[in-house]
Scaffold this motif. Structure first.
Motif, PDB file in Angstrom:
ATOM      1  N   UNK A 162     -28.357 -30.593 115.884  1.00  0.00           N
ATOM      2  CA  UNK A 162     -27.530 -29.698 115.392  1.00  0.00           C
ATOM      3  C   UNK A 162     -28.090 -28.581 114.708  1.00  0.00           C
ATOM      4  N   UNK A 163     -29.143 -28.671 113.896  1.00  0.00           N
ATOM      5  CA  UNK A 163     -30.014 -27.908 113.231  1.00  0.00           C
ATOM      6  C   UNK A 163     -30.203 -26.969 114.322  1.00  0.00           C
ATOM      7  N   UNK A 164     -31.107 -27.475 115.335  1.00  0.00           N
ATOM      8  CA  UNK A 164     -31.608 -26.351 116.323  1.00  0.00           C
ATOM      9  C   UNK A 164     -30.510 -25.620 116.871  1.00  0.00           C
ATOM     10  N   UNK A 165     -29.294 -26.252 117.236  1.00  0.00           N
ATOM     11  CA  UNK A 165     -28.295 -25.493 117.764  1.00  0.00           C
ATOM     12  C   UNK A 165     -27.625 -24.269 116.853  1.00  0.00           C
TER      13      UNK A 165
ATOM     14  N   UNK B 215     -29.741 -36.776 115.426  1.00  0.00           N
ATOM     15  CA  UNK B 215     -28.760 -36.106 115.727  1.00  0.00           C
ATOM     16  C   UNK B 215     -28.657 -34.876 115.026  1.00  0.00           C
ATOM     17  N   UNK B 216     -29.031 -34.827 113.616  1.00  0.00           N
ATOM     18  CA  UNK B 216     -28.657 -33.964 112.724  1.00  0.00           C
ATOM     19  C   UNK B 216     -30.067 -32.833 113.147  1.00  0.00           C
TER      20      UNK B 216
ATOM     21  N   UNK C 214     -22.694 -35.112 114.088  1.00  0.00           N
ATOM     22  CA  UNK C 214     -23.727 -34.142 114.276  1.00  0.00           C
ATOM     23  C   UNK C 214     -23.789 -33.872 115.822  1.00  0.00           C
ATOM     24  N   UNK C 215     -23.894 -34.603 116.860  1.00  0.00           N
ATOM     25  CA  UNK C 215     -23.663 -34.546 118.213  1.00  0.00           C
ATOM     26  C   UNK C 215     -22.552 -33.764 118.739  1.00  0.00           C
ATOM     27  N   UNK C 216     -21.417 -33.987 117.824  1.00  0.00           N
ATOM     28  CA  UNK C 216     -20.253 -33.147 118.025  1.00  0.00           C
ATOM     29  C   UNK C 216     -20.338 -31.657 117.730  1.00  0.00           C
TER      30      UNK C 216
ATOM     31  N   UNK D  65     -28.790 -27.577 105.573  1.00  0.00           N
ATOM     32  CA  UNK D  65     -29.394 -26.948 106.724  1.00  0.00           C
ATOM     33  C   UNK D  65     -28.641 -26.850 108.086  1.00  0.00           C
ATOM     34  N   UNK D  66     -27.852 -28.229 108.291  1.00  0.00           N
ATOM     35  CA  UNK D  66     -27.279 -28.551 109.501  1.00  0.00           C
ATOM     36  C   UNK D  66     -25.974 -27.667 109.439  1.00  0.00           C
TER      37      UNK D  66
END
Length: 472
Positions: A367-370, A363-364, A322-324, A392-393
């Motif tokens: 990624x959702x925000x990104x 972390x997820x 998720x961070x990646x 969602x992610x």
């Protein structure tokens, strides 16, 4: 088989009545006269399939994207072989989605109107709310303010609220003898006033071209009408998008092999790179963070000569994955590179809460925000599972991808029915476990998670054949 079925509209008898008795062209024949070539992407062709509207086989309207005079257009065309083009709730939803695509991509809109208006018994699902029928006219006004051209052809009955579709367009063509435009037709006039008036006298082509001015162009035949619309589009001063012919390589491996690579469920250990190697130009893929968070594959490549970022599930979305993903999506946004998401997400297992799970949750969320904030085009293909929060992610429907398509094997659900192996016990005496209730729930989840159930309700832009993914 399903696509073949819905392409026949209301069936053979309805088509005969439409073409022979009413002397009209079938909706797909109308599009052939309008389009530059065969390159037409039909949107959500299975919308309305198996919906609870009696024997209606489809939504009663056809939407899609194609070219006229080199200009990309969105089409909204009523299919009068399906209940006389009467508008059902799913038909409204389908047309609103087409308008959303037109606004998001600034595409010229073409309306082919042949409709009996709203289906009155379902008026509570068609009329009062923000996302109901009136939104079509609101969107027409907004698109006009955005300087997105809209043109219309009255090629059949055009009754009640539907009469505003062509009158709000910039230019409208009406066809003699078959095009009519009125708020209430002859039967309602007779019921209200006792007066008999013919459709031609009340709202025919000559009346609206010579008296009311509701129509801007008179056409003596359907063929003439579509030639007229092509001429109108050529004078809109709406330049075609500059499209360079980009030379590109085909994948090294046949796209037909994707039929054998479609994951039957998320637990499949098939490496996602096998799918990518049959989609990317020259099967070339520049991977990003290849050795970190390997349950998510990220990297750059080209599809039909266009540079894209790839975000593809390769297992469960872990903390590191998720961070990646968050890092890579932000890179694409910063570089203005469109993103393709390939979804085969895993549903959450019923494991106890732990520190590692909490870390993954954070972390997820990152990624959702990104994904939500990435200001680039996003296209999502569900190649396997589309489950729970991981969907969602990976830019599921609620995260507004520009387009979302499903492979026929896709599953769309909050949870996977296969996780319900035992009945949860509330206590020794409180719950003995109702096996029949559990079985019913599993069957319901199984039915509701199929790709066709999803597409019938317009939760996506269509089910596509895996081997056509590059083309779509």
């Amino acid at each position: 088989e399903l696509l073949e079925m819905v392409s026949k509209g209301g069936g053979e008898n309805a088509i005969l009545r439409h073409t022979q008795r009413n002397k009209k062209l079938f909706v797909r024949e109308r599009l052939k006269l309008l389009l530059d070539d065969e390159s037409f992407l039909e949107l959500s062709p299975l919308a309305g399939l198996e919906m609870p509207y009696g024997d209606v086989p489809a939504a009663g309207c056809l939407t899609g994207i194609g070219k006229i005079c080199g200009v990309w257009c969105v089409f909204m065309a009523n299919d009068a072989t399906v209940k006389g083009g009467t508008v059902y709730p799913i038909g409204v939803k389908k047309q609103l989605r087409a308008q959303e695509i037109a606004m998001q991509n600034r595409l010229l809109s073409v309306y082919l109107v042949d409709s009996g208006g709203a289906f009155l018994p379902l008026q509570s699902e068609l009329f009062p709310d923000k996302s109901h029928g009136g939104r079509l006219f609101y969107n027409e006004a907004i698109m006009s303010a955005m300087r997105i051209p809209q043109v219309a052809v009255v090629c059949g009955s055009c009754v009640a609220g539907g009469a505003y579709v062509p009158t709000m367009a910039e230019e409208a063509v009406i066809i003699d003898k078959i095009g009519t435009l009125f708020l209430a037709g002859p039967p309602l006039v007779k019921a209200a006033t006792g007066e008999y008036v013919s459709p031609e006298d009340l709202g025919g082509a000559k009346l609206h071209s010579e008296v009311s001015g509701c129509s801007d162009h008179f056409a003596s035949s359907e063929k003439e009408a579509y030639e007229c619309i092509r001429n109108v589009i050529s004078t809109l001063n709406y330049d075609p998008l500059p499209e360079q012919v980009i030379e590109h390589d085909s994948p090294l491996y046949s796209s037909d092999e994707l039929l054998g690579l479609a994951p039957r469920d998320y637990r499949c250990s098939l490496p996602v790179k096998l799918i990518l190697s049959r989609l990317m130009d020259g099967s070339r893929f520049q991977e990003f963070k290849a050795n970190y968070g390997t349950t998510l594959v990220t990297g750059f490549g080209h599809v039909q000569g266009h540079l894209v970022g790839i975000v593809a599930n390769n297992g469960e979305l872990t903390h590191d994955a998720s961070l990646k993903g968050s890092h890579f999506v932000q890179l694409c946004s910063q570089r203005s590179i469109p993103i393709l998401f390939f979804q085969n997400t895993a549903p959450h297992t019923a494991e106890p809460t732990s520190i590692s799970q909490s870390n993954r949750l954070k972390a997820q969320a990152s990624m959702m925000a990104a994904v939500a904030c990435a200001a680039v085009p996003k296209i999502t293909i569900v190649v396997g599972g589309c489950y729970g929060s991981e969907s969602y992610v990976m830019c599921g429907r609620s995260f507004s991808p520009n387009f979302l398509f499903l492979w026929p094997n896709a599953r769309v659900a909050l949870v996977d029915s296969r996780h319900f192996s035992t009945v949860p016990q509330a206590g020794d005496n409180d719950c003995t476990g109702d096996e029949s209730e559990l079985k019913h729930l599993k069957e319901k989840l199984e039915e509701e998670s199929s790709a066709f159930y999803s597409s019938a309700r317009l939760w996506d832009d269509g089910v596509i054949l895996p081997q056509n993914t590059r083309k779509v």
